[in-house]
Design an enzyme around this catalytic site. Sequence first.
Site, mmCIF file in Angstrom:
data_model
loop_
_atom_site.group_PDB
_atom_site.id
_atom_site.type_symbol
_atom_site.label_atom_id
_atom_site.label_comp_id
_atom_site.label_asym_id
_atom_site.label_seq_id
_atom_site.Cartn_x
_atom_site.Cartn_y
_atom_site.Cartn_z
ATOM 1 N N VAL A 2 8.692 -12.502 54.526
ATOM 2 C CA VAL A 2 7.426 -13.042 54.037
ATOM 3 C C VAL A 2 7.687 -14.286 53.196
ATOM 4 C CG1 VAL A 2 5.367 -12.572 52.675
ATOM 5 C CG2 VAL A 2 6.389 -10.752 54.059
ATOM 6 N N LYS A 3 6.983 -15.363 53.558
ATOM 7 C CA LYS A 3 7.150 -16.631 52.827
ATOM 8 C C LYS A 3 6.099 -16.720 51.734
ATOM 9 C CE LYS A 3 8.577 -20.938 54.813
ATOM 10 N NZ LYS A 3 8.299 -21.918 55.856
ATOM 11 N N ILE A 4 6.582 -16.937 50.527
ATOM 12 C CA ILE A 4 5.703 -16.999 49.349
ATOM 13 C C ILE A 4 5.918 -18.349 48.662
ATOM 14 C CG2 ILE A 4 5.251 -15.957 47.069
ATOM 15 C CD1 ILE A 4 4.619 -13.863 49.058
#
Length: 214
Positions: free
Chosen positions: A82-84
């Site tokens: 997951v890219k945050i």
Amino acid sequence: MKFFLDTANIDEIRQGVEMGMVDGITTNPSLVAKEGREFRAILEDICELVDGPVSAEVVSTQFSGMIQEAHSLAEIHENIVVKIPMIFEGLKAIHQLSKEGIKVNVTLIFSASQALMAAKAGATYVSPFVGRLDDVSHPGMDVIQQIVTIFDNYDFNTQVLVASIRHPLHVVEAAMMGADVGTMPFKVLEQLIKHPLTDVGLARFLKDWEKLAV
Ligand code: E4P
């Protein structure tokens, strides 16, 4: 050094995989929007093709929304990372998700201090954007060198994922600095293969071989 392709285009990913050069994929909202297809369907197709991490970005900017999106994305496939974004609410989300065992790639990193904070929060990857730094006259690769040094100093497990790569020299310099991963557009992967002397040399060998056949 691992090579990731920075694309959501299935044809490019397939070609890269056939070359044996794709260790993973990164996407972002702009890359996904270019494909004009549903996000989840694209991610499912990518995960079927690639045996490696596939980064998928949240679009919420609030902690609760990020966590909700992260859970939903992580359900798609075990390889989803997951890219945050590197913002205040993002840091809280990185900390929470890493405690849950969800892998996080922290995006939009432009300084060593941001990378240090992301690593302390438990990020699996930090993504410093070298090309966009170069665009504003700040040498992007200097930031990579700082991050690699800091992570080595403190034995962080967080991997340095060099992003916003624009040309082969970014890849070579990242490799010399010991960065863990470079994520690049398909065009850069193609450029890395080529050298004009290879083409000239091959043409000469084939021409000489023709003489023998006569
Ligand atoms: C990757 O994770 C980034 O989203 C990407 O490398 C950004 O590249 P760009 O600056 O060429 O858009």
